[in-house]
Write an enzyme that holds these catalytic residues in place. Structure first.
Site, PDB file in Angstrom:
ATOM      1  CG  ASP A  26      31.339 -22.037  -1.879  1.00 42.09           C
ATOM      2  OD1 ASP A  26      31.322 -23.063  -1.185  1.00 42.09           O
ATOM      3  OD2 ASP A  26      31.482 -22.049  -3.116  1.00 42.09           O
ATOM      4  CG  ASP A 127      35.056 -24.303  -2.268  1.00 42.04           C
ATOM      5  OD1 ASP A 127      34.765 -24.998  -1.286  1.00 42.04           O
ATOM      6  OD2 ASP A 127      34.264 -24.053  -3.194  1.00 42.04           O
ATOM      7  CD  GLU A 128      31.739 -24.690   1.925  1.00 45.55           C
ATOM      8  OE1 GLU A 128      31.001 -25.016   2.853  1.00 45.55           O
ATOM      9  OE2 GLU A 128      31.915 -25.382   0.905  1.00 45.55           O
TER      10      GLU A 128
HETATM   11  P1  DGT Z   1      30.201 -23.450  -7.105  1.00 45.82           P
HETATM   12  O1  DGT Z   1      30.589 -23.251  -5.665  1.00 45.82           O
HETATM   13  O2  DGT Z   1      28.845 -23.999  -7.267  1.00 45.82           O
HETATM   14  O3  DGT Z   1      30.446 -22.266  -7.973  1.00 45.82           O
HETATM   15  O4  DGT Z   1      31.166 -24.592  -7.704  1.00 45.82           O
HETATM   16  P2  DGT Z   1      32.323 -25.404  -6.998  1.00 45.82           P
HETATM   17  O5  DGT Z   1      33.007 -26.187  -8.054  1.00 45.82           O
HETATM   18  O6  DGT Z   1      33.230 -24.507  -6.207  1.00 45.82           O
HETATM   19  O7  DGT Z   1      31.504 -26.386  -6.082  1.00 45.82           O
HETATM   20  P3  DGT Z   1      31.635 -26.728  -4.534  1.00 45.82           P
HETATM   21  O8  DGT Z   1      31.790 -25.501  -3.725  1.00 45.82           O
HETATM   22  O9  DGT Z   1      30.507 -27.622  -4.210  1.00 45.82           O
HETATM   23  O10 DGT Z   1      32.951 -27.617  -4.458  1.00 45.82           O
HETATM   24  C1  DGT Z   1      34.258 -27.085  -4.329  1.00 45.82           C
HETATM   25  C2  DGT Z   1      35.263 -27.990  -5.045  1.00 45.82           C
HETATM   26  O11 DGT Z   1      35.178 -29.315  -4.541  1.00 45.82           O
HETATM   27  C3  DGT Z   1      34.998 -28.108  -6.540  1.00 45.82           C
HETATM   28  O12 DGT Z   1      35.612 -27.078  -7.290  1.00 45.82           O
HETATM   29  C4  DGT Z   1      35.539 -29.461  -6.860  1.00 45.82           C
HETATM   30  C5  DGT Z   1      35.328 -30.275  -5.610  1.00 45.82           C
HETATM   31  N1  DGT Z   1      34.106 -31.098  -5.768  1.00 45.82           N
HETATM   32  C6  DGT Z   1      32.810 -30.715  -5.642  1.00 45.82           C
HETATM   33  N2  DGT Z   1      31.970 -31.700  -5.893  1.00 45.82           N
HETATM   34  C7  DGT Z   1      32.740 -32.782  -6.194  1.00 45.82           C
HETATM   35  C8  DGT Z   1      32.448 -34.140  -6.567  1.00 45.82           C
HETATM   36  O13 DGT Z   1      31.292 -34.569  -6.666  1.00 45.82           O
HETATM   37  N3  DGT Z   1      33.521 -34.958  -6.802  1.00 45.82           N
HETATM   38  C9  DGT Z   1      34.813 -34.515  -6.681  1.00 45.82           C
HETATM   39  N4  DGT Z   1      35.814 -35.357  -6.903  1.00 45.82           N
HETATM   40  N5  DGT Z   1      35.124 -33.246  -6.352  1.00 45.82           N
HETATM   41  C10 DGT Z   1      34.104 -32.389  -6.114  1.00 45.82           C
HETATM   42 CA    CA Z   2      32.497 -23.359  -4.369  1.00 46.06          CA
HETATM   43 CA    CA Z   3      32.142 -25.298  -1.359  1.00 46.57          CA
END
Ligand code: DGT
Ligand code: CA
Ligand code: CA
Length: 380
Positions: A26, A127-128
């Site tokens: 991820d 991203d996964e």
């Molecule tokens: P991490 O994995 O905890 O370091 O952070 P992220 O940002 O990679 O989180 P993840 O893996 O849950 O989600 C991947 C991408 O999906 C993130 O960069 C933006 C999008 N995303 C996640 N949650 C939301 C949300 O609640 N709303 C929207 N519009 N996009 C989201």
């Molecule tokens: Ca992520």
């Molecule tokens: Ca993810």
């Protein structure tokens, strides 16, 4: 379980369902990290990626934020206005609109690398991904840990992207493991350690368990996965029905037989190789390009596809990327047309080339099914 493993190994049968090695990978704070990639100055500042609604102003939600912004309480899904007020006292905080094309571009490049590390590759989202690496690690978790580190290094060196990997015997525990230490983590949970790893975690750490379910358990005084194991299957059945209850019952025990499956439809095929030496000599590169095309063409035929778009990619000596692509008039599966188009693109790309090329790749996309073509011979 550990007992079963030993017996299986003694008899020399290694790659059974009971004896797999699975990665969950991820990317860290993905959209925000992509923004940092094209503007290095953002790396030391709080960064929020916003999805602005069409109502204008600050209406809309935060897609994600980098870890600096998270320290101030910014979270995915939060209204942009809330995030602004949390960061009101931080003068250099950055709010940027989401640019999905840019994120897809980086995702594709990273996935291309990741794919090469898997016996079986399962795309989950931008991203996964899950990887089954049982064969190439010969079933050894020590080899798997090295492989995971190597993969992280390559993604960091070539794309400058940080990611987190969880490694275990199935998808469920691998996914929980990748969420365990973020960002830039690598967590290995061997079969012997699954129980002690899971027991102290929150019930909400089980994928799919949201706030509502967690609350239901909390009302019963149950917080950890170890608590969850105390409820018998009949009680769970009454609470959630058969499907969810058996999932929860097994998840609490680290049991999951779901295979890593290459189920995402292919949108493109590509091959990339590291050249024997860095070069910008046309003859040298054209020869490699021919070999890459021949190899790629085999894959195209195996999947019974035709392609309409051809692209080439340089990873240059400073690790930056250069790509060129061209749309054909008609879909084709002709190897000659692939080679001809790729060579043309190579000529064009070398016209203004100042750096040597380190890795060379070819990609075909705009795929269509070969099967069901009534006049296949027309395309030869
Ligand atoms: P991490 O994995 O905890 O370091 O952070 P992220 O940002 O990679 O989180 P993840 O893996 O849950 O989600 C991947 C991408 O999906 C993130 O960069 C933006 C999008 N995303 C996640 N949650 C939301 C949300 O609640 N709303 C929207 N519009 N996009 C989201
Ligand atoms: Ca992520
Ligand atoms: Ca993810």
């Amino acid at each position: 379980m550990a007992q079963a493993d030993i017996i299986i190994r003694i008899f020399g049968v290694r790659h059974t369902v009971a004896d797999r090695i699975v990665f969950h990978i991820d990317f860290d704070y993905f959209y925000a990290q992509c923004e940092e990639l094209r503007d290095r100055e953002l790396k030391t500042r709080p960064v929020c990626v916003c999805i602005f609604s069409d109502r204008g102003g600050d209406s809309g939600a935060i897609a994600t934020a980098n870890y600096i912004a998270r320290k101030y309480g910014v979270k995915s899904g939060m209204p942009i206005k809330f995030a602004r007020s949390r960061l009101a006292h931080i003068p250099d905080s950055v709010f940027v609109g989401a640019d999905f094309a840019h994120y897809s571009d980086i995702s594709e490049k990273a996935m291309e690398i990741i794919r090469e590390y898997a016996d079986v590759f399962e795309y989950v989202g931008k991203d996964e991904a899950y990887l089954d690496v049982t064969k190439r690690t010969e079933g050894s978790f020590e080899n798997a840990a090295h492989l995971g580190q190597q993969l992280k290094n390559q993604i960091r060196n070539e794309i400058r992207l940080s990611c987190t990997i969880g490694i275990s015997r199935n998808k469920l525990v691998a996914k929980i493991a990748s969420g365990y230490k973020k960002p830039d983590g690598l967590t290995v949970v061997t079969p012997q350690n699954i129980e002690s790893f899971l027991d102290p975690l929150k019930i909400g750490d089980i994928p799919g368990v949201g706030k509502v379910t967690e609350e239901k358990f909390a009302e019963m005084g149950l917080k950890t996965i170890s608590d969850l194991k105390k409820i018998d299957i009949f009680t769970l059945n009454k609470m959630f029905g058969r499907k969810i209850s058996s999932y929860l019952y097994n998840a609490a025990r680290g049991i999951d037989d779901d295979p890593v499956a290459a189920r995402a439809p292919a949108v493109q095929f590509s091959r990339i190789v590291t050249l024997k030496e860095d070069s910008r000599n046309f003859e040298f590169l054209a020869k490699s390009l021919d070999e890459i095309c021949a190899d790629l063409h085999k894959t195209i035929l195996e999947h019974k596809k035709m392609f309409k778009s051809v692209g080439i990619q340089f990873v240059q000596s400073d690790l930056s990327n250069k790509t060129k692509s061209r749309m054909l008039k008609n879909p084709t599966f002709s190897e000659d047309e692939l080679k001809k188009t790729a060579t043309l693109l190579l000529q064009e790309a070398l016209a203004d080339q100042t750096m040597d090329v380190r890795r060379l790749g070819v990609r075909v996309s705009e795929l269509s099914e070969l099967e069901g073509q009534s006049s296949i011979t027309n395309f030869f």
